[in-house]
Write an enzyme that holds these catalytic residues in place. Structure first.
Site, PDB file in Angstrom:
ATOM      1  CD  GLU A 178      -3.066  -1.023   2.179  1.00 13.90           C
ATOM      2  OE1 GLU A 178      -4.221  -1.405   1.918  1.00 13.90           O
ATOM      3  OE2 GLU A 178      -2.731  -0.602   3.312  1.00 13.90           O
ATOM      4  CD  GLU A 219      -3.881  -5.383   1.839  1.00 14.77           C
ATOM      5  OE1 GLU A 219      -4.691  -4.765   2.582  1.00 14.77           O
ATOM      6  OE2 GLU A 219      -2.657  -5.305   1.963  1.00 14.77           O
TER       7      GLU A 219
END
Length: 405
Positions: A193, A302
């Site tokens: 991320e 995710e």
């Protein structure tokens, strides 16, 4: 994703986004009430950095999960049962439903027992035995790294030249280790991320004063990718992973700059948690736009969704009755509602233009009560799993089936 203090991180993320938006508006780079990033392209034109491996995948060919906590949970006594009630290893249960990939998190020097390289190598052997390929997720940190924090490992250099060398060799050497044991990595994501950069403060993308450090950030990405290619050549697929599943303006701004700075990658990765990243309609619009704009396969790297609002360990969860869920009328917080959400995401991916909806990876669907996010802490997402509090599989695991099944 880090679940250790998600509300605080979400607040930091919102403040950073607001600050960045104001800074960009001052520079004349954003326009419109929604703050859509302007690019030197006609709408719908492709903006793609060079891709050594190219686009080799078809829609929904990646269906899997991050199971990095699995060894610790088993050591804590947790056992898993499939939909028929049979006790089986979690990876075998998911593979039996059609899962193709296992994502493995790697930290540099985490607390004892947590996800280091040795643990990842061991779990990779289990994945291979179950017929699953490997997605490797080095965080480039000693512990959790996400949009709210990306600390340099304590043992690493603290300057850009030193970090450029270190990230190259650190990326290269584990890939060789995985290949040597017969579990070559299929997809490497360069950091976790990385919306706000990596290896802070050297590679921090958005500084508190609004300054953006694209050059050092992208130089670090390129060095890591060079190391990956040294280890695995063009057969390895490189993913860049951000957390903006339903946020088109943010996605455009990030990947437009990635293209401007010439970072080569193969897969555009997104986190999509409806409670933070928008509605299903937002996700659908963003993925369609990205597929056309960047001409890359897109992986939801995710995803998770609550199957209950109860708390399995009684010590607090991230998602509670107070958490806004944009489509909760469509997808109630029940096992059936969770399954429906995964089915809808499958439909969104299959509808991405030119079959560029590569697939999805559920995040820690096995993380039921038993192991904390850090030693002595709670399991803050035990209501977002694909197993109930006792380890019995939930109906949402059927989402791993092949596209036409």
């Amino acid at each position: 994703m880090s679940w250790s203090a998600r509300p605080a991180e979400a607040a930091l993320d919102r403040r950073a986004a607001a600050l960045t938006g104001r800074a960009l508006t001052r520079r004349g780079l954003l326009a419109g009430a929604g703050g859509v990033a302007l690019a030197a392209l006609a709408p719908g034109a492709a903006l793609a950095a060079p891709s050594p491996a190219g686009s080799r995948s078809t829609a929904l060919s990646v269906r899997g999960a991050d199971l990095s906590f699995l060894p610790q949970l088993e050591e804590a006594g947790v056992r898993y049962r499939d939909l028929a009630g049979r006790v089986r290893p979690a990876e075998r249960i998911l593979a039996g439903e059609g899962a193709t990939h296992m994502r493995l998190r790697v930290w540099v020097d985490p607390p004892a027992g947590y996800s280091d390289k040795a643990r990842a190598l061991s779990l990779a052997r289990r994945a291979e035995a179950a017929g699953m390929k490997i997605v490797l997720d080095p965080h480039y940190s000693d512990f959790w790294a996400d949009p709210g924090k990306q600390p340099i490992p304590a043992s690493w250099p603290q300057d850009l030249p030193g970090l450029l060398t270190k990230i190259r060799t650190y990326t290269r050497d584990p890939l060789r280790d995985f290949a040597r044991q017969g579990t070559p990595v299929d997809i490497l994501q360069v950091g976790n991320e990385i919306t706000n950069g990596i290896l802070w403060p050297v590679g921090q993308l958005y500084l508190p004063d609004g300054t953006q450090q694209w050059q050092p950030f992208t130089d670090l990405l390129k060095s890591a990718i060079t190391g990956a290619r040294e280890a695995a050549g063009d057969r390895l697929r490189i993913m860049l992973h951000i957390d903006r599943g339903g946020r088109m303006a943010d996605t455009r701004w990030f990947f437009d700059n990635i293209a401007t700075y010439g970072v080569p990658y193969d897969i555009l990765g997104q986190s999509y948690y409806p409670m933070w990243h928008g509605s299903i309609a937002d996700l659908e619009a963003n993925l369609a736009d990205s597929a056309t704009r960047y001409a890359k396969p897109i992986l939801i790297a995710e995803i998770s969704y609550p199957w209950t609002l109860a708390d399995g360990d009684g010590r607090g969860n991230i998602v509670t009755e107070a958490t806004p869920l944009p489509d909760v009328d469509q997808f109630p917080t029940t096992p059936a509602g969770q399954a429906a959400l995964y089915e809808r995401v499958r439909q969104v991916l299959l509808a991405v233009p030119q079959s560029r909806g590569l697939g999805f990876l559920a995040w820690e669907p096995e993380w039921i009560p038993g192991v904390g996010w850090q030693p002595g802490a709670e399991a803050p997402n035990d209501n977002l799993t694909q197993f109930d509090f006792t380890g019995r599989a939930l109906p949402s695991i059927r989402a791993y089936r092949p596209p036409r099944a």
